[in-house]
Design an enzyme around this catalytic site. Structure first.
Site, PDB file in Angstrom:
ATOM      1  N   GLY A 344       0.758  -1.163  -0.102  1.00 16.92           N
ATOM      2  CA  GLY A 344      -0.091  -0.031   0.034  1.00 16.92           C
ATOM      3  C   GLY A 344       0.900   1.222   0.024  1.00 16.92           C
ATOM      4  N   SER A 345       0.366   2.235   0.603  1.00 17.55           N
ATOM      5  CA  SER A 345       1.030   3.542   0.589  1.00 17.55           C
ATOM      6  C   SER A 345       2.156   3.660   1.473  1.00 17.55           C
ATOM      7  CB  SER A 345       0.148   4.724   1.152  1.00 17.55           C
ATOM      8  OG  SER A 345      -1.020   4.685   0.214  1.00 17.55           O
TER       9      SER A 345
END
Length: 656
Positions: A344-345
């Protein structure tokens, strides 16, 4: 008439006949004497042969048969060494051995096992689980081996059996060493457990050329530290020469070579910190790895849920094994090492640093975020998490607010192979080298990786080709990306330490009981990013902003220290254009929550990566766990409750 009588008398007294031949009586005597002579010769020859054989055995074979005779009355008995003690960094015992009594059966000497066990159960408490475990061991073992029916007998049970021992040939009481894990499931995936030696273990021992050193040993390390440091922990087997009687019972000890206990291990783990971290997860599934960025010491190693390693000490019973092995929560899965998840981020700071290094972006360069990104000529929109977008975004803001559109554009402008080469320097897509077995490499995608991944005959050329859409998804930590929690912890530790990385390790030092010497685990730097200091400073400043004013500000509000971090939310399944709603999605399909962080920022002492499976937003589920870990480690706040000590059994058990 007279002539007839004369002839009969001559024959009776052996007179010669008219031709000068012997009479019949004389011939009979001759043949008798000859047979007697032959018989006498054979008797003399037989005695001569016996004498010669006796002389040969007594003179020429004396040493050989003396050795055999000694062997018949002297047994060489191995003495199993005491397994080494495992402690945490503060000397708290995590694994140790103690001596206990075991009721054991040799199946080959028993006519009817069921009847024997039934009779034994009238003297010693034998539970159904003991019977099931014994049957399982019987299926896996050689018939001539001694197998435990009951372990850790009380003194009273030992005394009761001793009175009735004569009734049970093939059954005996043995004193054995047992392993104990005082903290039960706490740090179970790091410490591991021991189990009975199987065929695979025998092959491993043969490869080590240590078969003699494992004589008499029934147990060996199976996973975790117990496996990886088996040769340190096992020790050296001793020997006893024991005189035995006709029934094989020991009469007296003739000589003894004492065993040498295994080496003691001091781990880098802080078991109190480990307790705080595991308690912070509650009933949620996930993983946490905390590392000292200055040395690579693993301070906490969490895999939730865990298991109680004490269950394996006696040989786990079928019911418990089935529960652990078939659980949907996978308690036997070592998530920090073998759980590969989309990052993810959390990938964004690394991609930003790569952009600075390659000259793809500057600190002040901005993009406009309308809330989505489109590949030219295509209708599909890659959406940002904020409807309407974040407006004007520079690199600092892209990390602090976690702007997806910024990284869609960056991925569009950066070749995936350049990205993969830079990410490799952080250890992604490869093993970190942590000192327990079973680590996965994860997936760091590139063109070559995709060609190899889809090289089979069932895939066409379009499957093997790298597309721009692949890069766009990879740019926000989705797509083919799959990293392990220990990889992410190692990477954020490198950023905390200004680009210098140390190989993560769980064992801090090894103490030899034979020499009394203690040797530390080497802490030479394993890698150096070699990036410009001003680029690293920019990224670290943005990470501080995340915890001060960004996505994880709420979790760190009021903290008495300054920390840097990055949240991440990893999509588990494709939304196909629909807006994500946590409450409308099955719990097992919800997003994974990530958070990586380090503190304090001026002189970092701890770096963590936290994953909460299906936890939703990283800021809500994962960041608060890191806050509790930091508060305890840096401030001593929120300490753990005392952990229950394992008792010996006597009878029953039991957003971004």
């Amino acid at each position: 008439m007279a002539r007839t009588l004369f002839t009969s008398r001559n024959r009776r007294f052996g007179h010669r006949d008219g031709g000068g031949n012997f009479s019949t009586v004389e011939r009979d005597r001759f043949h008798f004497r000859r047979r007697l002579g032959i018989a006498g010769f054979l008797v003399l020859a037989g005695f001569a042969g016996l004498f010669a054989r006796f002389f040969y055995l007594q003179v020429f074979q004396h040493q050989h048969y003396q050795t055999l005779a000694e062997t018949n009355r002297i047994a060489i008995v191995p003495i199993v060494p005491n397994r080494g003690v495992v402690t945490d960094r503060n000397g708290i015992v995590l694994a140790q051995s103690y001596s206990g009594y075991t009721l054991e059966i040799t199946p080959s000497r028993i006519k009817n096992l069921d009847e024997t066990i039934d009779a034994l159960s009238e003297i010693v408490d034998v539970q159904p689980r003991d019977r099931k475990r014994f049957r399982k061991l019987l299926e896996e073992s050689k018939n001539f081996e001694s197998l435990p029916l009951r372990t850790r007998l009380s003194d009273e049970e030992v005394a009761r059996f001793a009175v009735h021992r004569y009734r049970f040939p093939g059954v005996e009481i043995k004193a054995r060493l047992f392993r104990q894990y005082p903290f039960a499931a706490i740090a179970s995936h790091a410490i591991g457990y021991i189990g009975r030696i199987n065929d695979k273990d025998v092959e491993r021992i043969a490869d080590w050329d240590e078969a003699a050193n494992y004589k008499g040993s029934d147990y060996i390390g199976k996973v975790g530290i117990e496996l990886s440091y088996e040769r340190e922990l096992h020790g050296t087997t001793g020997w006893e020469e024991v005189e035995v009687d006709a029934n094989g019972r020991a009469v007296r000890t003739l000589s003894r070579t004492a065993p040498v206990s295994g080496n003691n291990l001091k781990l880098s783990l802080d078991i109190r910190l480990q307790q705080v971290a595991e308690a912070a997860f509650g009933d949620r599934r996930g993983a946490l790895v905390a590392i000292d960025p200055r040395s690579g010491d693993v301070l906490a190693f969490v895999s939730k849920p865990g298991y109680d390693p004490n269950l394996f000490v006696d040989g786990i019973d079928p019911a418990n094994w089935q529960e652990l092995n078939e659980s949907i929560d996978k308690p036997l899965l070592n998530r920090p090492l073998r759980g590969a998840y989309p990052p993810g981020s959390t990938i964004k700071p690394f991609l930003a640093l790569n952009a600075l290094t390659l000259g793809k972006r500057t600190a002040t360069q901005t993009i406009f975020d309308p809330g989505f990104f489109q590949i030219p000529g295509q209708a599909h929109r890659f959406r940002d998490d904020k409807p309407g977008g974040h407006g004007s975004v520079d690199m600092y803001k892209s990390i602090v607010v976690s702007c997806d559109t910024y990284y869609y554009l960056l991925a569009n402008d950066t070749d995936i192979d350049d990205t993969a080469r830079f990410m490799t320097r952080f250890g992604f897509g490869q093993k970190t080298g942590v000192d327990i077995e079973g680590e996965l490499t994860g997936v760091l995608p590139s063109r070559e990786w995709k060609r190899q991944r889809f090289a089979g005959k069932n895939y066409r050329d379009e499957h093997r080709k790298w597309y721009l859409g692949d890069s766009i998804s990879a740019g926000i930590g989705q797509g083919y990306n799959a990293f392990t929690p220990i990889q992410l912890a190692h990477a954020i530790a490198m950023i905390a330490n200004d680009g210098v990385g140390y190989r993560p390790h769980l064992v801090k030092s090894v103490q030899s009981l034979k020499t009394g010497e203690t040797r530390d685990v080497a802490r030479d730097p394993a890698s150096n990013l070699g990036v410009k200091p001003e680029h690293m400073a920019l990224i670290k400043n943005a990470l501080v902003g995340v915890n001060k004013e960004g996505t994880s500000a709420a979790a760190f509000r009021g903290a008495k220290y300054v920390s840097g971090g990055k949240t991440g939310t990893a999509q588990v399944y494709s939304l196909k254009g629909e807006k994500y709603s946590e409450h409308k999605v099955d719990e097992r399909l919800r997003d994974h929550a990530w958070f990586m962080s380090y503190a304090p920022t001026d002189k970092p002492r701890i770096a963590v990566a936290v994953l909460v499976e299906n936890g939703g937003f990283g800021a809500q589920a994962a960041a608060p766990i890191a806050r509790k870990v930091f508060d305890y480690f840096l401030l001593g706040e929120g300490g753990p409750e005392p952990a229950p000590v394992v008792q010996e059994r006597s009878g029953d058990d039991e957003s971004d």
